[in-house]
Scaffold this motif. Sequence first.
Motif, short mmCIF file in Angstrom:
data_model
loop_
_atom_site.label_atom_id
_atom_site.label_comp_id
_atom_site.label_asym_id
_atom_site.label_seq_id
_atom_site.Cartn_x
_atom_site.Cartn_y
_atom_site.Cartn_z
N HIS A 89 3.90 9.85 -4.90
CA HIS A 89 3.23 10.53 -6.01
C HIS A 89 2.76 9.55 -7.07
O HIS A 89 1.66 9.67 -7.60
CB HIS A 89 4.16 11.59 -6.63
CG HIS A 89 4.29 12.80 -5.77
ND1 HIS A 89 3.35 13.80 -5.74
CD2 HIS A 89 5.23 13.14 -4.85
CE1 HIS A 89 3.70 14.72 -4.86
NE2 HIS A 89 4.85 14.34 -4.31
N HIS A 90 3.60 8.58 -7.34
CA HIS A 90 3.28 7.60 -8.36
C HIS A 90 2.01 6.82 -7.98
O HIS A 90 1.15 6.57 -8.82
CB HIS A 90 4.46 6.63 -8.51
CG HIS A 90 4.24 5.54 -9.48
ND1 HIS A 90 4.24 5.75 -10.84
CD2 HIS A 90 4.00 4.22 -9.31
CE1 HIS A 90 4.00 4.61 -11.46
NE2 HIS A 90 3.87 3.65 -10.55
N LEU A 91 1.89 6.45 -6.71
CA LEU A 91 0.76 5.62 -6.28
C LEU A 91 -0.40 6.42 -5.71
O LEU A 91 -1.50 5.90 -5.54
CB LEU A 91 1.23 4.61 -5.23
CG LEU A 91 2.22 3.54 -5.70
CD1 LEU A 91 2.69 2.71 -4.53
CD2 LEU A 91 1.58 2.65 -6.76
N GLY A 92 -0.15 7.69 -5.38
CA GLY A 92 -1.20 8.51 -4.79
C GLY A 92 -1.66 7.98 -3.45
O GLY A 92 -2.86 7.79 -3.21
N THR A 93 -0.73 7.73 -2.56
CA THR A 93 -1.12 7.19 -1.25
C THR A 93 -1.29 8.31 -0.24
O THR A 93 -0.78 9.42 -0.42
CB THR A 93 -0.05 6.23 -0.69
OG1 THR A 93 0.98 7.00 -0.07
CG2 THR A 93 0.55 5.38 -1.79
N THR A 94 -2.02 8.03 0.82
CA THR A 94 -2.03 8.92 1.97
C THR A 94 -0.81 8.53 2.78
O THR A 94 -0.67 7.40 3.22
CB THR A 94 -3.30 8.72 2.82
OG1 THR A 94 -4.41 8.89 1.95
CG2 THR A 94 -3.36 9.72 3.95
N HIS A 95 0.08 9.50 2.96
CA HIS A 95 1.42 9.16 3.46
C HIS A 95 1.79 9.97 4.70
O HIS A 95 1.54 11.16 4.77
CB HIS A 95 2.44 9.44 2.35
CG HIS A 95 3.82 9.02 2.69
ND1 HIS A 95 4.19 7.71 2.76
CD2 HIS A 95 4.93 9.74 3.02
CE1 HIS A 95 5.48 7.64 3.09
NE2 HIS A 95 5.94 8.86 3.25
#
Lengths: 669, 83
Positions: A309-315
């Motif tokens: 959430h902090h980095l907004g990555t596709t996870h």
Amino acid sequence: MCGIAGILNTSPGAPPARGSLMRMIEAVQHRGPDGFGFYHDNDVGLAHARLSIIDIDGGTQPIHNEDKTVWVVFNGEIFNYLELRAELERLGHRFYTHSDTEVIVHAYEQYGDKFVDALNGQFAIALWDTRRQRLLLTRDRTGIRPLFYTVVGNRLLFASEIKSLFAEPAVPRRLNLAGLGQIFTYWSALPPTTVFEGVQALAPGHRLVLEAGRMQLSKYWDWQFPSVLPDDHRHEQDIAEELKALLIDAVRLQLRADVPVGAYLSGGLDSSIITTLIKHYTDTPLRTFSVTFEDDEFDESNHQQQLVHHLGTTHTSLRCKRADIGAAFARTIWHAETPILRTAPTPLMLLADSVRAAGYKVVLTGEGADEVFGGYDIFKEAKIRRFWARAPQSKMRPAILARLYPYLKNSPAAGRAFTEKFFSEGLEHKDQPFFAHIPRWTTTQRTWQFLSPEVQQALADFDPYRTIQQWLPPEVAGFIPLGRDQYVEAHTLMSGYLLSSQGDRMAMASSIEGRFPFLDHRLIEFANRLPPYLKLRGLTEKYILKKSVQGLLPDSIRRRTKQPYRSPDSQSFFSAGQPAEYVAELLDPVRVRDAGYFNPSAVTKLFEKCRNGRAIGFADNMAFVGVLSTMLVDAMFIRGSMTAADVSTGNSFNEVAASAATVSTGVVK
Amino acid sequence: MSAAPESKIREFILSNYLFTNDASALKNEDSFLKRGIIDSTGILEVIQFLDDEFGVKVADEEMSPENLDSVNNLVAFIKRKQA
């Protein structure tokens, strides 16, 4: 990333057969599914299985120099190839590809055997100099990429994995009991020893040269530590800034690829640093992957989600159930080619499968930070035990041990008197370089009670302290204490287990290349020169590393105490008291007796203890996983009664657990 | 009553820590710690065994070698707790 294999005549003989080379390289096709390449002349044959990552169209190996007098096959990456190429071109070398491989042949022409010093990368290299009729094999500094060799008659065979050597029928298949004894003590065999007789591992930071029938082994790089407390007058903040700059540069170099690059996210500090640096200092779109567990004791998904959430990555997260581990463990051993004492590699192999399925070939991970910056509990333990050893009768000093291991459900600190006894083991060895490791090795050697009387007899002369003492370079004894601990850790558990059984082999099982910015040798050299209180401050681990990323990471992640990556062990092989089918077969008393390594009735008792869910300590779990993996190694590599096909299709393994682990992917904005 | 705990304990230690049926592998006065029979996490299994088998709950301050570190010590400890 790739696989390599080759044959050299060490005295005149028939040229290496193309068929042999083909069989050898086919055995490691999983390392390089994008195509094969060969070189041969009268005395040498080189083979290469390619995973295309840099110069997709032009990078086919073997690669040669301008006049085709130097040839190379290579597994790995040279991260500083652009800078090296510019330098070599300035010196007059002409390149015919855009690959990183080509810098190797020109650097060899330019610098001779010292060319390795110019490389920043992870590599296993086989280089053939036609003029001097000389073969040079070399491996990266910390042991990221594997390389094995054996001599049969007048031929030397080498390869990325041992299964390539066994593809030649002339290579004998026998378990090396000395290697087994080492694994059941140090967690890995000490190179050149392997668990197979006659098969040698080229040690990290070494090169092997074969010329005119002679074989010469030499070391070109090693971890060095000061012998007295370093006098560092720089301001702490300046050191942290310098470290940050180095880290950013290591990440920048390791993102070089002509294919998209992803990252593993464990939820811990190290992988969080890597992903955060990718996010803030490069243009690479951030794609992350992680393992989660159904057992709370092992699961870190809360921390992973926090960073996602902090980095907004596709996870993508892979939920790994116990049964998934049990079902996939045999495949793990097929790739690891060694007995192991934990199941922890298996979830990472399954994670590599899901990385592959997502269309990625390369991932960056946080591996190495704990060894380089003093992150492990073993370093804290050793610090307390050294403090205690100066006043062995003190009642107060060992009380500090209770502060360790808050994350363990069954903590060794639970019974104070028992904990003290455990950690007081070997206090008299406080000046030995392996002092920190004595408690771990003592626990691990509890596995020996399962060895058969014959094997115990064969290993009667094995002394764990004397063996490691003779194996370690003499200068290690003169390093400052934390340096000694780090040296032993980096040369046993890290290179022999984490980077190989849990690293290279698990990722390569799905043709995934792992990259490890913390193991950039510039970072290691920088960290090794630092005073120990900048790594372990009091009982706070990785102090300077945490300081260097202040403001970049959420404080909850930055300040989090390390939780080592673990997975369920013996519980993975039983479901409601029922063993996985292949486990029941391999641990059947008749089978165990015939194999000869273990005591069948002791193994049966252990099996029952695990089946009933009563094996909660490390020792029993290590023994169970160690016995089972040794029996798998025997079935797969010694007897050949279990094949790669059995492993990849899951034939003869339990049907219940055959369902794939659950994958979920989400984009977080 | 006094013989029963002893044989149960002996059997538990022999089969769970020494993985054998050979009774000569364990003397009643052997220290589990000194002989390396039980490690620091293994002691948690002993505590669970005492609870399951004899209904004996071990308090934190009772986790000491005097109570737990040999067959003899365990037998005496159980006797005290059940008294």
